[in-house]
Design a protein around this motif. Structure first.
Motif, PDB file in Angstrom:
ATOM      1  N   SER A  27       0.896  -1.150  -0.438  1.00  0.00           N
ATOM      2  CA  SER A  27       0.385  -0.150   0.084  1.00  0.00           C
ATOM      3  C   SER A  27       0.762   1.337  -0.517  1.00  0.00           C
ATOM      4  O   SER A  27       0.571   2.327  -0.687  1.00  0.00           O
ATOM      5  CB  SER A  27      -1.198   0.089   1.296  1.00  0.00           C
ATOM      6  N   SER A  62       0.764   3.753  -3.162  1.00  0.00           N
ATOM      7  CA  SER A  62       0.004   5.149  -3.103  1.00  0.00           C
ATOM      8  C   SER A  62       1.209   6.296  -2.999  1.00  0.00           C
ATOM      9  O   SER A  62       1.833   7.601  -4.010  1.00  0.00           O
ATOM     10  CB  SER A  62      -0.066   5.211  -1.200  1.00  0.00           C
ATOM     11  N   PRO A  99      -5.017   4.895  -4.998  1.00  0.00           N
ATOM     12  CA  PRO A  99      -5.411   5.419  -3.888  1.00  0.00           C
ATOM     13  C   PRO A  99      -5.883   3.972  -2.529  1.00  0.00           C
ATOM     14  O   PRO A  99      -7.251   3.894  -2.877  1.00  0.00           O
ATOM     15  CB  PRO A  99      -7.441   5.719  -4.424  1.00  0.00           C
ATOM     16  N   ARG A 121      -8.669  11.132  -1.321  1.00  0.00           N
ATOM     17  CA  ARG A 121      -8.065  10.186  -2.751  1.00  0.00           C
ATOM     18  C   ARG A 121      -7.330  11.020  -3.308  1.00  0.00           C
ATOM     19  O   ARG A 121      -6.772  10.601  -4.293  1.00  0.00           O
ATOM     20  CB  ARG A 121      -9.238   9.582  -2.714  1.00  0.00           C
ATOM     21  N   PRO A 175      -3.484  10.466  -2.152  1.00  0.00           N
ATOM     22  CA  PRO A 175      -3.441   9.033  -1.468  1.00  0.00           C
ATOM     23  C   PRO A 175      -2.237   9.212   0.022  1.00  0.00           C
ATOM     24  O   PRO A 175      -1.303   8.923   1.344  1.00  0.00           O
ATOM     25  CB  PRO A 175      -3.472   7.992  -2.244  1.00  0.00           C
ATOM     26  N   GLY A 176      -0.813   9.592  -1.306  1.00  0.00           N
ATOM     27  CA  GLY A 176       0.725   9.691  -0.370  1.00  0.00           C
ATOM     28  C   GLY A 176       0.759   9.931   0.207  1.00  0.00           C
ATOM     29  O   GLY A 176       1.279  10.060   1.166  1.00  0.00           O
ATOM     30  N   ASN A 210      -1.008   9.595   2.911  1.00  0.00           N
ATOM     31  CA  ASN A 210      -0.527   7.919   4.774  1.00  0.00           C
ATOM     32  C   ASN A 210       1.059   8.477   5.038  1.00  0.00           C
ATOM     33  O   ASN A 210       1.053   8.251   6.155  1.00  0.00           O
ATOM     34  CB  ASN A 210       0.229   7.200   3.468  1.00  0.00           C
TER      35      ASN A 210
END
Ligand code: SF4
Length: 254
Positions: free
Chosen positions: A85, A89, A95, A134, A137-138, A141
């Protein structure tokens, strides 16, 4: 490299490693023993084997391009749900929420007001996916990871937290349970013996168990057990004598 190794130690090692293997293709075609040698200073040598195997799988199955889909990433050696993930991302903008221990703690506290354990992991993951920004997303996170590491610690610093006004845990006046997450001591551990054996083999073509025992200053039976474990992990090759623990048995990096 960042799995279980501090960023400050990874940074210079990463620069050296990428200078030596500037492409997936070059990493994939490098002998396994050379990749393990280039891993010096990064600990957990199994990850060097996984990285070498992942590079070979990327060349063989994905035309030499790191896949962008989490479902494809997770099939690569050494890649679990969190790493899949995070790469999808951060590198590709997919997303998906990257849920490590720190992020799990933030999501559980903000959304459910508690620290959920084990059985509720799926619930936390679903909540993290719903919460994800969205558009980025990176970035989201990475912000969540930073927040969990620096602010929403096991003992949270709620007064410094940007989520304090929306956090269910804070609203309930939650008191954290302080649990020790100390790792077992490295000194004297079997992991230390395995690391010492790999370090001794980096500088030679092969060595006997007896000489490894002298170099590492470990008992022969511990060195033999470490060699068998390293064979099972794909890091080391051993002849039948070494596998049966005889002093003259020879081992070398795979
Ligand atoms: S308010 Fe406190 S418990 Fe809630 S997310 Fe922030 S640091 Fe964690």
């Amino acid at each position: 490299m960042l799995q279980q190794t501090q960023a400050a130690r990874v940074a210079p090692a990463f620069v050296r490693f990428v200078a030596r293997y500037p492409s997936i293709q070059e990493l994939a075609s490098a002998p396994r023993a050379d990749v393990v040698r280039a891993w010096i200073g990064l600990g957990y040598n199994r990850r060097a084997v996984a990285l070498s195997e992942a590079a070979r799988a990327i060349v063989r199955d994905h035309g030499g391009v790191v896949p962008s889909e989490p479902a494809a990433l997770i099939r690569l050696p050494g890649v679990g749900p969190y790493t899949a993930s995070a790469v999808a991302s951060i590198a590709h903008g997919a997303p998906v929420a990257a849920v490590d221990t720190n992020v799990r703690r933030v999501v559980a506290r903000v959304t459910f007001g508690v620290v959920l354990l084990g059985a509720a992991e799926g619930e936390v993951r679903a909540a993290a996916d719903r919460w994800l920004d969205r558009r980025d997303p990176g970035g989201w996170n990475q912000a969540m990871m930073d927040l969990g590491r620096d602010v929403c610690r096991p003992v949270p610093r709620c007064s410094a937290c940007p989520l304090a006004s929306v956090c269910a845990f804070r609203a309930r006046g939650g008191v954290p349970s302080v649990r020790s997450r100390r790792q077992p001591p490295f000194q004297g551990s079997f992991r230390q013996v395995r690391g010492a054996v790999v370090a001794a083999l980096r500088d030679v073509r092969s060595a006997t168990l007896a000489s490894l025992s002298r170099t590492t200053q470990e008992r022969l039976d511990r060195v033999a057990a470490a060699a068998r474990a390293l064979v099972a992990e794909g890091l080391v090759r051993a002849d039948p004598a070494a596998l049966s623990g005889r002093p003259a048995g020879r081992v070398r990096l795979a």
